[in-house]
Design a protein around this motif. Structure first.
Motif, PDB file in Angstrom:
ATOM      1  N   ARG A   1       0.824  -1.218   0.000  1.00 40.90           N
ATOM      2  CA  ARG A   1       0.000   0.000   0.000  1.00 40.90           C
ATOM      3  C   ARG A   1       0.858   1.269   0.000  1.00 40.90           C
ATOM      4  NH1 ARG A   1      -5.487  -0.958   3.611  1.00 40.90           N
ATOM      5  NH2 ARG A   1      -6.026  -3.035   2.772  1.00 40.90           N
ATOM      6  N   ASN A   2       2.103   1.149   0.451  1.00 40.23           N
ATOM      7  CA  ASN A   2       2.950   2.342   0.503  1.00 40.23           C
ATOM      8  C   ASN A   2       3.255   2.903  -0.880  1.00 40.23           C
ATOM      9  OD1 ASN A   2       4.502  -0.061   0.157  1.00 40.23           O
ATOM     10  ND2 ASN A   2       6.377   1.062   0.629  1.00 40.23           N
TER      11      ASN A   2
ATOM     12  N   ASP B   1      -8.626   9.967  -5.563  1.00 44.84           N
ATOM     13  CA  ASP B   1      -7.174   9.978  -5.371  1.00 44.84           C
ATOM     14  C   ASP B   1      -6.452   9.238  -6.490  1.00 44.84           C
ATOM     15  OD1 ASP B   1      -6.821  11.430  -2.862  1.00 44.84           O
ATOM     16  OD2 ASP B   1      -7.913   9.770  -1.948  1.00 44.84           O
ATOM     17  N   LEU B   2      -7.053   8.145  -6.973  1.00 40.13           N
ATOM     18  CA  LEU B   2      -6.458   7.348  -8.044  1.00 40.13           C
ATOM     19  C   LEU B   2      -7.407   7.223  -9.219  1.00 40.13           C
ATOM     20  CD1 LEU B   2      -4.855   4.276  -6.165  1.00 40.13           C
ATOM     21  CD2 LEU B   2      -3.685   6.334  -6.972  1.00 40.13           C
TER      22      LEU B   2
ATOM     23  N   LEU C   1      -8.336  -0.176  -2.701  1.00 45.14           N
ATOM     24  CA  LEU C   1      -8.016   0.485  -3.965  1.00 45.14           C
ATOM     25  C   LEU C   1      -9.261   1.119  -4.585  1.00 45.14           C
ATOM     26  CD1 LEU C   1      -5.617  -2.192  -5.500  1.00 45.14           C
ATOM     27  CD2 LEU C   1      -4.980   0.126  -4.817  1.00 45.14           C
ATOM     28  N   GLN C   2     -10.389   0.417  -4.490  1.00 44.11           N
ATOM     29  CA  GLN C   2     -11.636   0.960  -5.030  1.00 44.11           C
ATOM     30  C   GLN C   2     -12.046   2.235  -4.295  1.00 44.11           C
ATOM     31  OE1 GLN C   2     -13.756  -2.929  -4.717  1.00 44.11           O
ATOM     32  NE2 GLN C   2     -14.494  -2.487  -6.786  1.00 44.11           N
ATOM     33  N   GLU C   3     -11.801   2.272  -2.993  1.00 51.27           N
ATOM     34  CA  GLU C   3     -12.126   3.478  -2.214  1.00 51.27           C
ATOM     35  C   GLU C   3     -11.243   4.658  -2.648  1.00 51.27           C
ATOM     36  OE1 GLU C   3     -14.581   4.166  -0.082  1.00 51.27           O
ATOM     37  OE2 GLU C   3     -15.345   2.187  -0.664  1.00 51.27           O
ATOM     38  N   LEU C   4      -9.973   4.375  -2.936  1.00 46.07           N
ATOM     39  CA  LEU C   4      -9.081   5.436  -3.417  1.00 46.07           C
ATOM     40  C   LEU C   4      -9.530   5.943  -4.790  1.00 46.07           C
ATOM     41  CD1 LEU C   4      -5.535   4.089  -2.407  1.00 46.07           C
ATOM     42  CD2 LEU C   4      -6.868   5.902  -1.317  1.00 46.07           C
ATOM     43  N   GLN C   5     -10.122   5.045  -5.562  1.00 44.28           N
ATOM     44  CA  GLN C   5     -10.653   5.436  -6.862  1.00 44.28           C
ATOM     45  C   GLN C   5     -11.916   6.286  -6.687  1.00 44.28           C
ATOM     46  OE1 GLN C   5     -11.280   2.039  -9.419  1.00 44.28           O
ATOM     47  NE2 GLN C   5     -10.965   3.247 -11.267  1.00 44.28           N
TER      48      GLN C   5
ATOM     49  N   ALA D   1      -9.259  -9.501  -0.959  1.00 43.78           N
ATOM     50  CA  ALA D   1     -10.508  -8.740  -1.086  1.00 43.78           C
ATOM     51  C   ALA D   1     -10.421  -7.383  -0.388  1.00 43.78           C
ATOM     52  CB  ALA D   1     -11.674  -9.549  -0.532  1.00 43.78           C
ATOM     53  N   ASP D   2      -9.810  -7.344   0.792  1.00 39.60           N
ATOM     54  CA  ASP D   2      -9.690  -6.072   1.530  1.00 39.60           C
ATOM     55  C   ASP D   2      -8.813  -5.078   0.777  1.00 39.60           C
ATOM     56  OD1 ASP D   2     -11.311  -6.981   3.532  1.00 39.60           O
ATOM     57  OD2 ASP D   2      -9.679  -7.549   4.886  1.00 39.60           O
ATOM     58  N   ASP D   3      -7.733  -5.572   0.180  1.00 44.41           N
ATOM     59  CA  ASP D   3      -6.840  -4.694  -0.589  1.00 44.41           C
ATOM     60  C   ASP D   3      -7.555  -4.129  -1.825  1.00 44.41           C
ATOM     61  OD1 ASP D   3      -4.558  -4.867   1.033  1.00 44.41           O
ATOM     62  OD2 ASP D   3      -3.966  -6.769   0.121  1.00 44.41           O
TER      63      ASP D   3
END
Length: 321
Positions: free
Chosen positions: A135-136, A181-182, A173-177, A167-169
């Motif tokens: 994640r970093n 942010d992404l 990533l979907q939340e950052l999208q 699944a959590d990762d």
């Protein structure tokens, strides 16, 4: 009794929600049409929540979208007839170029973009791994570009096995999208990503005898859609290993193979326009370290907007427009 009823209701709602997301009759299907005033190409046909749907691509921008089949009138075509109506589009030109750059055992397909300014296109592979997502990488990206480039464009080469075991990762990533942010381009990296450390390259990865290419490609896309991920038109070979026959097979699904001219963990330096490759699955700390070091080196040029990250779709569009 009321509590039990509430639990059963929640369970029913959960099962109903899962059933709603279930994708059925997923298949390659090619057709041309017009959607919202723009020419589109249909790549896939499937049913979800009792609705007939299409996965479409804009052949000018290379952006994909899922739409209800009732929203568009289409004319079926064969893959062989793509060139008739798409000949002058960036999508078709990229597809042709990828086919022509497929003679090497490794690194077939598009390996370099042509941005106008200094910068790179970042591709991060998520191969099967028991280790957590790095994640970093993403927090460093967001921190470095939060003022100059938001959302930060990144292409993630996803495998089915990583998606199912992380699944959590994926949700992170979907939340950052969703937060802006992404901006993620989800690249097909096959469902299983077969690898035998003892086998030579010419019978390894996707070239392993008995590999079901149809499942590796379409099975992954189906699983992605069921989890709310939007498949792109890009494909990365596991291990970057392929031959001409395999490249022709992959492009027949309407997918554009991408390689890399800067695999950081192998000591390949990045240049302006490079398609940089690192692994974010926890198995390549050297590549991650080198990329974060690269961000620090370019900090001043990033702040001056002279060193940027480029969206894979726009990089390819600009190259072939």
């Amino acid at each position: 009794m009321i509590k039990l009823h509430a639990i059963l209701l929640l369970l029913f709602c959960s099962l109903f929600s899962q059933a709603q997301k279930k994708v059925q009759q997923y298949k390659a299907y090619f057709a041309t049409g017009s959607y919202q005033g723009k020419n589109i190409l249909v790549l896939r046909q499937f049913k979800q929540a009792e609705q007939q749907s299409y996965l479409i691509v804009n052949p000018q921008t290379l952006e994909t979208q899922i739409i209800n089949s009732k929203q568009v009138s289409v004319k079926p075509i064969t893959f062989q007839k793509f060139g008739t109506s798409l000949k002058n589009t960036p999508y078709y030109k990229a597809l042709q170029t990828a086919q022509q750059q497929s003679l090497n055992l490794q690194d077939a397909g598009i390996t370099h973009g042509f941005p106008k300014e200094k910068g790179i296109t970042l591709t991060i592979d998520l191969c099967p791994s028991h280790k957590p997502l790095d994640r970093n990488i993403f927090t460093a990206l967001i921190a470095a570009f939060q003022k100059e480039e938001r959302p930060v464009p990144v292409a993630l080469s996803i495998t089915g096995k990583f998606m199912l075991s992380h699944a959590d990762d994926i949700r992170w990533l979907q939340e950052l999208q969703k937060s802006g942010d992404l901006d993620i381009t989800w690249t097909n990296h096959t469902y299983n990503h077969h690898y035998n450390p003892k086998a030579p390259l010419n019978i390894n990865f996707l070239m392993e005898p008995g590999t079901d290419l149809n499942f590796e490609i379409l099975g992954l896309e189906q699983a992605m859609i069921e989890r709310g991920l939007l498949p792109s038109v890009f494909f990365r070979f596991p291990g970057l290993v392929s031959d001409q026959k395999l490249v022709d097979q992959v492009t027949s699904y309407g997918l554009i193979p991408i390689g890399s001219d800067a695999w950081l963990a192998k000591g390949q330096p990045s240049h302006a326009g490079s398609l940089v490759l690192i692994h974010g699955n926890g198995n390549e700390p050297i590549g991650v370290k080198d990329f974060i070091k690269l961000l620090a080196t370019e900090k001043s040029t990033i702040n001056q907007q002279q060193w940027l990250l480029y969206d894979l779709r726009s990089s390819v569009e600009n190259e072939f427009n």
